[in-house]
Every structure is written in C-alpha cells, then in structure tokens.
Motif scaffolding. Structure first.
Motif, mmCIF file in Angstrom:
data_model
loop_
_atom_site.group_PDB
_atom_site.id
_atom_site.type_symbol
_atom_site.label_atom_id
_atom_site.label_comp_id
_atom_site.label_asym_id
_atom_site.label_seq_id
_atom_site.Cartn_x
_atom_site.Cartn_y
_atom_site.Cartn_z
ATOM 1 N N GLN A 107 0.821 -1.205 0.000
ATOM 2 C CA GLN A 107 0.000 0.000 0.000
ATOM 3 C C GLN A 107 0.859 1.260 0.000
ATOM 4 O OE1 GLN A 107 -2.504 -0.846 3.430
ATOM 5 N NE2 GLN A 107 -4.251 -1.289 2.093
ATOM 6 N N ASN A 108 1.982 1.227 0.710
ATOM 7 C CA ASN A 108 2.848 2.403 0.774
ATOM 8 C C ASN A 108 3.438 2.725 -0.586
ATOM 9 O OD1 ASN A 108 4.310 4.492 2.252
ATOM 10 N ND2 ASN A 108 6.129 3.235 1.924
ATOM 11 N N ILE A 109 3.902 1.709 -1.290
ATOM 12 C CA ILE A 109 4.511 1.965 -2.596
ATOM 13 C C ILE A 109 3.463 2.382 -3.619
ATOM 14 C CG2 ILE A 109 4.466 -0.405 -3.526
ATOM 15 C CD1 ILE A 109 7.383 0.099 -4.447
ATOM 16 N N VAL A 110 2.248 1.839 -3.511
ATOM 17 C CA VAL A 110 1.157 2.278 -4.381
ATOM 18 C C VAL A 110 0.808 3.737 -4.089
ATOM 19 C CG1 VAL A 110 -1.304 1.986 -4.887
ATOM 20 C CG2 VAL A 110 0.195 -0.014 -4.814
ATOM 21 N N ASN A 111 0.743 4.092 -2.822
ATOM 22 C CA ASN A 111 0.374 5.461 -2.451
ATOM 23 C C ASN A 111 1.366 6.482 -3.005
ATOM 24 O OD1 ASN A 111 -1.928 4.764 -1.059
ATOM 25 N ND2 ASN A 111 -0.919 4.648 0.928
ATOM 26 N N ILE A 112 2.643 6.180 -2.927
ATOM 27 C CA ILE A 112 3.653 7.145 -3.386
ATOM 28 C C ILE A 112 3.793 7.120 -4.900
ATOM 29 C CG2 ILE A 112 6.111 7.720 -3.320
ATOM 30 C CD1 ILE A 112 6.100 6.708 -0.398
ATOM 31 N N ASN A 113 3.952 5.938 -5.466
ATOM 32 C CA ASN A 113 4.272 5.831 -6.896
ATOM 33 C C ASN A 113 3.067 6.043 -7.807
ATOM 34 O OD1 ASN A 113 6.771 5.184 -5.885
ATOM 35 N ND2 ASN A 113 6.888 3.163 -6.812
ATOM 36 N N VAL A 114 1.894 5.642 -7.347
ATOM 37 C CA VAL A 114 0.698 5.739 -8.196
ATOM 38 C C VAL A 114 -0.214 6.883 -7.756
ATOM 39 C CG1 VAL A 114 -1.294 4.527 -9.148
ATOM 40 C CG2 VAL A 114 0.818 3.271 -8.681
ATOM 41 N N ILE A 115 -0.657 6.840 -6.488
ATOM 42 C CA ILE A 115 -1.570 7.884 -6.015
ATOM 43 C C ILE A 115 -0.902 9.249 -6.089
ATOM 44 C CG2 ILE A 115 -2.982 8.698 -4.089
ATOM 45 C CD1 ILE A 115 -3.923 6.048 -5.382
ATOM 46 N N GLY A 116 0.360 9.335 -5.667
ATOM 47 C CA GLY A 116 1.070 10.609 -5.732
ATOM 48 C C GLY A 116 1.197 11.134 -7.151
ATOM 49 N N THR A 117 1.530 10.247 -8.073
ATOM 50 C CA THR A 117 1.642 10.643 -9.483
ATOM 51 C C THR A 117 0.295 11.087 -10.025
ATOM 52 O OG1 THR A 117 3.504 9.141 -9.821
ATOM 53 C CG2 THR A 117 2.300 9.840 -11.782
ATOM 54 N N PHE A 118 -0.762 10.373 -9.669
ATOM 55 C CA PHE A 118 -2.104 10.753 -10.114
ATOM 56 C C PHE A 118 -2.499 12.127 -9.575
ATOM 57 C CE2 PHE A 118 -6.521 11.114 -8.650
ATOM 58 C CZ PHE A 118 -7.146 11.279 -9.870
ATOM 59 N N LEU A 119 -2.305 12.348 -8.277
ATOM 60 C CA LEU A 119 -2.723 13.618 -7.683
ATOM 61 C C LEU A 119 -2.012 14.799 -8.337
ATOM 62 C CD1 LEU A 119 -2.842 12.699 -3.872
ATOM 63 C CD2 LEU A 119 -4.791 13.238 -5.349
ATOM 64 N N CYS A 120 -0.710 14.673 -8.537
ATOM 65 C CA CYS A 120 0.038 15.764 -9.163
ATOM 66 C C CYS A 120 -0.387 15.959 -10.618
ATOM 67 C CB CYS A 120 1.537 15.493 -9.073
ATOM 68 S SG CYS A 120 2.206 15.583 -7.393
ATOM 69 N N THR A 121 -0.614 14.852 -11.317
ATOM 70 C CA THR A 121 -1.073 14.929 -12.700
ATOM 71 C C THR A 121 -2.425 15.625 -12.778
ATOM 72 O OG1 THR A 121 0.147 12.956 -13.373
ATOM 73 C CG2 THR A 121 -1.781 13.551 -14.696
ATOM 74 N N ARG A 122 -3.332 15.242 -11.904
ATOM 75 C CA ARG A 122 -4.676 15.845 -11.918
ATOM 76 C C ARG A 122 -4.611 17.349 -11.711
ATOM 77 N NH1 ARG A 122 -8.613 14.534 -7.027
ATOM 78 N NH2 ARG A 122 -7.275 16.156 -6.126
ATOM 79 N N GLU A 123 -3.846 17.794 -10.715
ATOM 80 C CA GLU A 123 -3.789 19.222 -10.420
ATOM 81 C C GLU A 123 -3.078 19.999 -11.522
ATOM 82 O OE1 GLU A 123 -5.593 20.562 -7.890
ATOM 83 O OE2 GLU A 123 -6.245 18.450 -7.860
ATOM 84 N N ALA A 124 -2.019 19.428 -12.075
ATOM 85 C CA ALA A 124 -1.351 20.092 -13.196
ATOM 86 C C ALA A 124 -2.288 20.176 -14.398
ATOM 87 C CB ALA A 124 -0.081 19.335 -13.567
ATOM 88 N N PHE A 125 -3.011 19.105 -14.673
ATOM 89 C CA PHE A 125 -3.927 19.053 -15.813
ATOM 90 C C PHE A 125 -4.969 20.169 -15.705
ATOM 91 C CE2 PHE A 125 -6.936 17.406 -18.836
ATOM 92 C CZ PHE A 125 -6.212 16.591 -19.687
ATOM 93 N N LYS A 126 -5.494 20.391 -14.507
ATOM 94 C CA LYS A 126 -6.482 21.458 -14.297
ATOM 95 C C LYS A 126 -5.904 22.811 -14.688
ATOM 96 C CE LYS A 126 -8.827 19.346 -10.293
ATOM 97 N NZ LYS A 126 -9.033 19.477 -8.817
ATOM 98 N N ILE A 127 -4.672 23.048 -14.268
ATOM 99 C CA ILE A 127 -4.033 24.329 -14.558
ATOM 100 C C ILE A 127 -3.723 24.452 -16.043
ATOM 101 C CG2 ILE A 127 -1.927 25.683 -14.157
ATOM 102 C CD1 ILE A 127 -1.999 24.446 -11.268
ATOM 103 N N PHE A 128 -3.167 23.407 -16.639
ATOM 104 C CA PHE A 128 -2.865 23.432 -18.069
ATOM 105 C C PHE A 128 -4.116 23.740 -18.891
ATOM 106 C CE2 PHE A 128 0.729 20.082 -17.451
ATOM 107 C CZ PHE A 128 1.578 21.068 -16.966
ATOM 108 N N LYS A 129 -5.227 23.162 -18.472
ATOM 109 C CA LYS A 129 -6.490 23.313 -19.208
ATOM 110 C C LYS A 129 -7.044 24.728 -19.096
ATOM 111 C CE LYS A 129 -11.040 21.045 -19.497
ATOM 112 N NZ LYS A 129 -11.868 19.931 -18.927
ATOM 113 N N ALA A 130 -6.832 25.378 -17.955
ATOM 114 C CA ALA A 130 -7.469 26.663 -17.677
ATOM 115 C C ALA A 130 -6.601 27.865 -18.040
ATOM 116 C CB ALA A 130 -7.847 26.741 -16.201
#
Length: 251
Positions: A107-130
C-alpha cells in the motif's frame, strides 16, 4: 521582447534524478517549484541552481491530496502559470518474494508511486487546461520495470506498470487541450537508489551480478530536451539505460 521563463514543478527534487533534473532545468533558464518531504535537502538543491531566487521550495507529501493541491495553488500564485510537471517522486521496496510482501509495504509503494503521481497529474492538468495560453507537459518517471520486471519486485513493478497506463491516458485526455505526457524509463542511472547494482543486483535466474550504471546527468539532460520541445510534439516513451544493463532479454 525576451520570452518569459517557463515554469516547472519537480517532485522528489531533494536528491537523485529529481535534484539533477531540477538543477539542469534551472541552468536552461526555467523557473522552478521544488517539492519534497525534506526542507533541508531541498535547500541544497536550490543552492546549486544558478538563480536561487527563481526557485520556490515547498515541503510536502505527494500522497496527501491537501498538500498536492496547495503545491499547485502556491506555484501559480508565485509564477502565474505552470509549463511542466516532472512526476519524479517514487520509492522501491527491498527484494522480496511476492508471497512475503506485506500489505502495508504494498500500500505504501502504491500510495507514493501511483496515487502521488495521479494527484500531481490531476492538479497540473487542471491548470494546463485553464491557463492562457493553454497547455503544458508532464513527464513521469517510470522505470525499465514498467516493461520487464526484476525478480522479487512485484510491488514496484505493479506501480510502474500503472504509471505507464496513467501516462498514456493523460496523453489521450490531453490531446485536444495542448497537454502532452511522456514516460521516461530509466535503467541504472547512478543514484543512491541504484548504487547497489554496481556491487550486485539480483538476476532473473536468482544469481547476483554487478551491473553497469551511467551518470545521472544524462537523465537530467534528457529531461531538459523533452521539456524544450514544442507542445505539438509528444515523446510518449523514452528509454535510457546503461549499455551493459540486462534489459533486452533480461537475465
């Protein structure tokens, strides 16, 4: 009139590939937002950049949604826009047979490698789009293990395959929005994480053999090159590895 400096967010910027890439981007004229859990180590990265005043340090954890949202809000408040996200933060786990990997480790490696990457991608995507002009680039730090695993690395391998899927989905969702996404898959760049491979790495047949490594500056130079491309050019996958590292026909 000179073009405004572009702005990059780099996670895991306190050491290794993240630190080297941040310094290389700074030398190429980028303004930086550096994110990691250790403030003192981030300051060391900042001190090696040619213009420390153009480097914003934010301490936080990629697994925290609140922390990631604050990261991107603060970045835009400081610089007005974001042009690049380098999703570099990630961890591995010690070599363990699949049936001996604990749930907490997985769970720890999923949280950092996947969830962390997703969260940063999502927030960057919002900014790029707007933002105006619209668009931006994301580079995800994948791994050779996104294509061919090492023995006793089921947790790490799983997460890097997941990042590959997120990379492709991001590139597809961003296609009409001037948002592009790359996965860079690195094999044995010399960092603290990969140093052990010089003395002995577990092979597919269970043997332990020394593997070649290469200077991490070549990864940093690659990040700068991909980041410099116009947004109508996508590098979907980029493999860079030590020539003598077993990958093609691993083992």
């Amino acid at each position: 009139m000179a073009a405004e400096p572009k702005v990059a967010v780099v996670t895991g910027a306190s050491s290794g590939i993240g630190k080297a890439s941040a310094i290389a981007l700074a030398k190429a004229g980028w303004s930086l937002v550096l994110f990691a859990r250790r403030t003192d180590a981030l300051r060391e990265t900042q001190a090696e950049c040619p213009h420390p005043d153009k480097v914003l340090l934010i301490t936080g954890d990629v697994t925290s949604e609140e922390s990631v949202i604050e990261l991107f809000q603060t970045a835009v408040q400081r610089f007005g826009r974001i042009d690049l996200l380098f999703n570099n933060a990630g961890i591995s786990h010690s070599a363990s047979p699949l049936d001996e990997i604990s749930l907490s480790t997985f769970q720890n490696i999923v949280n950092i490698n996947v969830i962390g990457t997703f969260l940063c991608t999502r927030e960057a995507f919002k900014i790029f789009k707007a933002q105006s002009p619209r668009g931006g680039r994301i580079i995800n730090n994948g791994s050779i293990s996104a294509h061919s695993p090492r023995l006793h690395a089921a947790g790490y391998t799983t997460t890097k395959h997941a990042v590959l899927g997120l990379t492709r989905a991001t590139a597809l969702d961003g296609r009409q929005l001037n948002v592009t996404c790359t996965q860079i898959d690195i094999g044995n760049a010399y960092t603290d994480m990969a140093a052990v491979n010089q003395t002995g790495a577990l092979q597919a047949d269970g043997s332990v053999k020394a593997e070649g490594t290469f200077d991490v500056r070549h990864v940093a130079d690659t990040i700068v090159h991909i980041a410099s491309l116009p947004l109508d050019v996508t590098v979907l996958n980029f493999n860079i590895l030590a020539t003598t590292m077993p990958f093609v026909g691993r083992g």
